[in-house]
Motif scaffolding. Sequence first.
Motif, PDB file in Angstrom:
ATOM      1  N   THR A   1      -9.658  -2.234   4.092  1.00  0.00           N
ATOM      2  CA  THR A   1      -8.683  -3.291   3.854  1.00  0.00           C
ATOM      3  C   THR A   1      -8.211  -3.515   4.203  1.00  0.00           C
ATOM      4  O   THR A   1      -8.534  -4.918   5.053  1.00  0.00           O
TER       5      THR A   1
ATOM      6  N   ALA B   1       0.628  -1.082  -0.214  1.00  0.00           N
ATOM      7  CA  ALA B   1       0.214  -0.059  -0.363  1.00  0.00           C
ATOM      8  C   ALA B   1       0.917   1.516   0.002  1.00  0.00           C
ATOM      9  O   ALA B   1       2.280   1.091   0.349  1.00  0.00           O
TER      10      ALA B   1
ATOM     11  N   CYS C   1      -6.481   8.187   6.043  1.00  0.00           N
ATOM     12  CA  CYS C   1      -6.120   7.364   5.858  1.00  0.00           C
ATOM     13  C   CYS C   1      -7.520   6.376   5.373  1.00  0.00           C
ATOM     14  O   CYS C   1      -8.930   6.105   6.229  1.00  0.00           O
ATOM     15  N   THR C   2      -7.594   6.091   3.735  1.00  0.00           N
ATOM     16  CA  THR C   2      -8.738   4.958   3.661  1.00  0.00           C
ATOM     17  C   THR C   2      -8.414   3.484   3.660  1.00  0.00           C
ATOM     18  O   THR C   2      -9.473   3.284   3.961  1.00  0.00           O
ATOM     19  N   LEU C   3      -7.149   3.030   3.553  1.00  0.00           N
ATOM     20  CA  LEU C   3      -7.281   1.709   4.054  1.00  0.00           C
ATOM     21  C   LEU C   3      -7.631   0.834   5.065  1.00  0.00           C
ATOM     22  O   LEU C   3      -8.172  -0.027   5.124  1.00  0.00           O
TER      23      LEU C   3
ATOM     24  N   GLU D   1       2.917   4.281   0.955  1.00  0.00           N
ATOM     25  CA  GLU D   1       2.796   4.727   2.783  1.00  0.00           C
ATOM     26  C   GLU D   1       2.744   6.103   2.824  1.00  0.00           C
ATOM     27  O   GLU D   1       2.214   5.644   4.560  1.00  0.00           O
ATOM     28  N   HIS D   2       1.768   6.695   2.228  1.00  0.00           N
ATOM     29  CA  HIS D   2       0.690   8.474   2.983  1.00  0.00           C
ATOM     30  C   HIS D   2      -0.879   7.458   3.971  1.00  0.00           C
ATOM     31  O   HIS D   2      -1.110   7.793   4.635  1.00  0.00           O
ATOM     32  N   GLU D   3      -0.750   5.700   3.845  1.00  0.00           N
ATOM     33  CA  GLU D   3      -2.109   6.011   3.393  1.00  0.00           C
ATOM     34  C   GLU D   3      -1.958   4.758   5.816  1.00  0.00           C
ATOM     35  O   GLU D   3      -3.046   4.762   6.146  1.00  0.00           O
ATOM     36  N   TYR D   4      -0.504   4.487   6.079  1.00  0.00           N
ATOM     37  CA  TYR D   4      -0.171   4.878   6.879  1.00  0.00           C
ATOM     38  C   TYR D   4       0.962   5.886   7.965  1.00  0.00           C
ATOM     39  O   TYR D   4       0.971   5.457   8.822  1.00  0.00           O
TER      40      TYR D   4
END
Length: 154
Positions: free
Chosen positions: A152, A21, A146-148, A23-26
């Motif tokens: 997900t 994924a 964070c959208t993931l 990296e900006h997601e976490y």
Amino acid sequence: MERTLYLIGTRHSAQKGLLGAPEHEYQEFRELVEQSVSALGIRTIGEEMSRAALGENTFSIARQAAERAEIIHLFCDPNHEEREALKIREGDVHAREAEWMRRLQSIEFPVLFICGATHVAAFASICRNEAIDVTVLHDDWDSPGCTLGRHTII
């Protein structure tokens, strides 16, 4: 020796990064953990997580931060086999929280502990009953960026 524990409550999906994924997601949660480690002189990161709970496609953001800071990381939540051996029944939250405390007894303080937001008050109380000074940094941290995490990573 003074024992201090800093507590971050969040949703469990925020604790995990998805392999592959962006990296900006976490990144926000990782930065929170890394900044807390640096600013508070953290020696150990513990978390309500087990290796088994991560699965094959996710990783612990807290563990990654601990490795970067060259400090101890501890998965505190017992996996299925450990729960059976410890006779922790399904849904017995208090027994799990007591096990987290037991696992933290022999590690280096100060500790940054990350758990589900629903555990913050009860776990803080358990720690205080063990003469551990507790500071709640976030009782229910969430990242709007964070959208993931909500969909997900479970």
